[in-house]
Scaffold this motif. Structure first.
Motif, PDB file in Angstrom:
ATOM      1  N   MET A  38       0.713  -1.202  -0.122  1.00 25.57           N
ATOM      2  CA  MET A  38       0.014   0.089  -0.093  1.00 25.57           C
ATOM      3  C   MET A  38       1.018   1.221  -0.064  1.00 25.57           C
ATOM      4  O   MET A  38       1.751   1.377   0.753  1.00 25.57           O
ATOM      5  N   ASP A  39       0.707   2.121  -1.041  1.00 28.17           N
ATOM      6  CA  ASP A  39       1.317   3.315  -0.839  1.00 28.17           C
ATOM      7  C   ASP A  39       0.138   4.476  -0.498  1.00 28.17           C
ATOM      8  O   ASP A  39      -0.830   4.676  -1.391  1.00 28.17           O
ATOM      9  N   CYS A  40       0.697   4.966   0.506  1.00 24.10           N
ATOM     10  CA  CYS A  40      -0.802   5.854   1.204  1.00 24.10           C
ATOM     11  C   CYS A  40      -0.151   7.319   1.395  1.00 24.10           C
ATOM     12  O   CYS A  40       1.062   7.461   1.611  1.00 24.10           O
ATOM     13  N   ARG A  41      -1.015   8.250   1.052  1.00 22.80           N
ATOM     14  CA  ARG A  41      -0.741   9.717   1.079  1.00 22.80           C
ATOM     15  C   ARG A  41      -1.911  10.525   1.632  1.00 22.80           C
ATOM     16  O   ARG A  41      -3.045  10.183   1.448  1.00 22.80           O
ATOM     17  N   TRP A  42      -1.663  11.533   2.459  1.00 21.34           N
ATOM     18  CA  TRP A  42      -2.769  12.553   2.971  1.00 21.34           C
ATOM     19  C   TRP A  42      -2.149  13.953   2.706  1.00 21.34           C
ATOM     20  O   TRP A  42      -1.238  14.235   2.631  1.00 21.34           O
ATOM     21  N   GLU A  43      -3.451  14.656   2.256  1.00 19.55           N
ATOM     22  CA  GLU A  43      -3.378  15.934   2.068  1.00 19.55           C
ATOM     23  C   GLU A  43      -4.350  16.739   2.926  1.00 19.55           C
ATOM     24  O   GLU A  43      -5.709  16.498   2.420  1.00 19.55           O
ATOM     25  N   GLY A  44      -4.217  17.180   4.025  1.00 24.26           N
ATOM     26  CA  GLY A  44      -5.269  17.748   4.794  1.00 24.26           C
ATOM     27  C   GLY A  44      -6.168  16.734   5.169  1.00 24.26           C
ATOM     28  O   GLY A  44      -5.556  15.550   5.972  1.00 24.26           O
ATOM     29  N   ASN A  45      -7.461  16.649   4.991  1.00 20.17           N
ATOM     30  CA  ASN A  45      -8.220  15.534   5.531  1.00 20.17           C
ATOM     31  C   ASN A  45      -8.551  14.531   4.357  1.00 20.17           C
ATOM     32  O   ASN A  45      -9.598  13.813   4.390  1.00 20.17           O
ATOM     33  N   GLN A  46      -7.930  14.667   3.198  1.00 14.64           N
ATOM     34  CA  GLN A  46      -8.078  13.932   1.956  1.00 14.64           C
ATOM     35  C   GLN A  46      -6.998  12.649   1.914  1.00 14.64           C
ATOM     36  O   GLN A  46      -5.694  13.323   1.949  1.00 14.64           O
ATOM     37  N   GLY A  47      -7.226  11.500   1.858  1.00 20.45           N
ATOM     38  CA  GLY A  47      -6.186  10.551   1.920  1.00 20.45           C
ATOM     39  C   GLY A  47      -6.452   9.622   0.549  1.00 20.45           C
ATOM     40  O   GLY A  47      -7.686   9.524   0.137  1.00 20.45           O
ATOM     41  N   VAL A  48      -5.317   9.062  -0.144  1.00 20.25           N
ATOM     42  CA  VAL A  48      -5.435   8.082  -0.967  1.00 20.25           C
ATOM     43  C   VAL A  48      -4.664   6.906  -0.654  1.00 20.25           C
ATOM     44  O   VAL A  48      -3.491   6.937  -0.099  1.00 20.25           O
ATOM     45  N   HIS A  74     -10.082   6.281  -1.955  1.00 18.19           N
ATOM     46  CA  HIS A  74      -9.998   7.798  -1.490  1.00 18.19           C
ATOM     47  C   HIS A  74     -10.916   7.917  -0.321  1.00 18.19           C
ATOM     48  O   HIS A  74     -11.942   7.844  -0.205  1.00 18.19           O
ATOM     49  N   LEU A  75     -10.183   8.405   0.752  1.00 13.63           N
ATOM     50  CA  LEU A  75     -10.700   8.666   2.024  1.00 13.63           C
ATOM     51  C   LEU A  75     -10.819   9.974   2.375  1.00 13.63           C
ATOM     52  O   LEU A  75     -10.007  10.959   1.837  1.00 13.63           O
ATOM     53  N   THR A  76     -11.895  10.403   3.140  1.00 19.20           N
ATOM     54  CA  THR A  76     -12.229  11.735   3.966  1.00 19.20           C
ATOM     55  C   THR A  76     -12.134  11.591   5.343  1.00 19.20           C
ATOM     56  O   THR A  76     -13.233  10.825   5.719  1.00 19.20           O
ATOM     57  N   LYS A  77     -11.499  12.320   6.058  1.00 18.25           N
ATOM     58  CA  LYS A  77     -11.506  12.174   7.528  1.00 18.25           C
ATOM     59  C   LYS A  77     -12.232  13.362   7.811  1.00 18.25           C
ATOM     60  O   LYS A  77     -12.420  14.525   7.376  1.00 18.25           O
ATOM     61  N   LEU A  78     -13.317  12.909   8.637  1.00 20.82           N
ATOM     62  CA  LEU A  78     -14.533  13.878   9.266  1.00 20.82           C
ATOM     63  C   LEU A  78     -14.243  14.099  10.702  1.00 20.82           C
ATOM     64  O   LEU A  78     -13.292  13.456  11.277  1.00 20.82           O
ATOM     65  N   ASP A  79     -14.964  14.945  11.461  1.00 19.93           N
ATOM     66  CA  ASP A  79     -14.866  15.341  12.680  1.00 19.93           C
ATOM     67  C   ASP A  79     -15.138  13.938  13.619  1.00 19.93           C
ATOM     68  O   ASP A  79     -16.007  13.134  13.099  1.00 19.93           O
ATOM     69  N   GLY A  80     -14.556  13.802  14.741  1.00 20.88           N
ATOM     70  CA  GLY A  80     -14.849  12.832  15.622  1.00 20.88           C
ATOM     71  C   GLY A  80     -14.297  11.423  15.363  1.00 20.88           C
ATOM     72  O   GLY A  80     -14.788  10.485  15.939  1.00 20.88           O
TER      73      GLY A  80
END
Length: 178
Positions: A67-77, A95-101
């Motif tokens: 797995m090659d993983c990277r994040w920019e702010g709350n957006q991840g691949v 394609h992930l999005t980090k939300l509150d909580g």
């Protein structure tokens, strides 16, 4: 007579209903350490080794994942490259999005709709429906996916795969952060 029938039905159905609620919830792990932060763990290269076990317990497939993983702010691949023991290869890009909580949502080409997850303590629970190719056909199966951070480098993952509420098998994985 009707009251007696209702009482009897309640006595029979009650334990079944309570058993369905008795399973662990991700918040049950809130005090467990080390604390899992999914966006920190899945950042950089991660290697995984896994198996798929049929409902009977028979190991049907073995595989590795890079797995090659990277994040920019709350957006991840999360770019996953699977290699199965029979030599076949597969790729899935989340394609992930980090939300509150501590909540996350995610999409991938073979995921139906949106995956939803929650982290708490050292645990993460992820639910989604996957289009799974089997013998030239595609089946939509549900995944109840639990991850547990063991230490800063190792995370264990157990996912139950089901269709129409019937368990088809389990996927077991060990992730190692490089």
């Amino acid at each position: 007579m009707t009251t007696r029938r209702h009482v009897l039905c309640a006595l029979i159905a009650g334990p079944a209903v309570l058993a369905g609620c008795a399973g662990p919830q991700v918040v049950d792990y809130a005090q467990q350490r080390p604390r899992l932060e999914l966006d920190r763990y899945f950042n950089g290269r991660v290697r995984a080794h896994g198996i798929f076990q049929k409902r009977s317990g028979e190991v049907a497939r073995r595989f590795t994942v890079i797995m090659d993983c990277r994040w920019e702010g709350n957006q991840g691949v999360l770019d996953e490259a699977f290699t199965y023991s029979d030599g076949t290869k597969q790729r899935r890009v989340w394609h992930l999005t980090k939300l509150d909580g501590g909540r996350y949502v995610g999409r991938a080409d073979d995921v139906v709709g949106e995956a939803r997850g929650q982290e708490s303590g050292n645990a993460f629970r992820w639910n989604y429906t996957l289009r799974l190719p089997v013998d030239g056909k595609e089946y939509e199966v549900q995944f109840d996916d639990w991850m547990f951070l063991v230490d800063e480098q190792v995370m264990l993952n157990r996912a139950t795969m089901s269709k129409f509420g019937i368990t088809l098998g389990e996927v077991l994985l060990s992730f190692t952060k490089e």
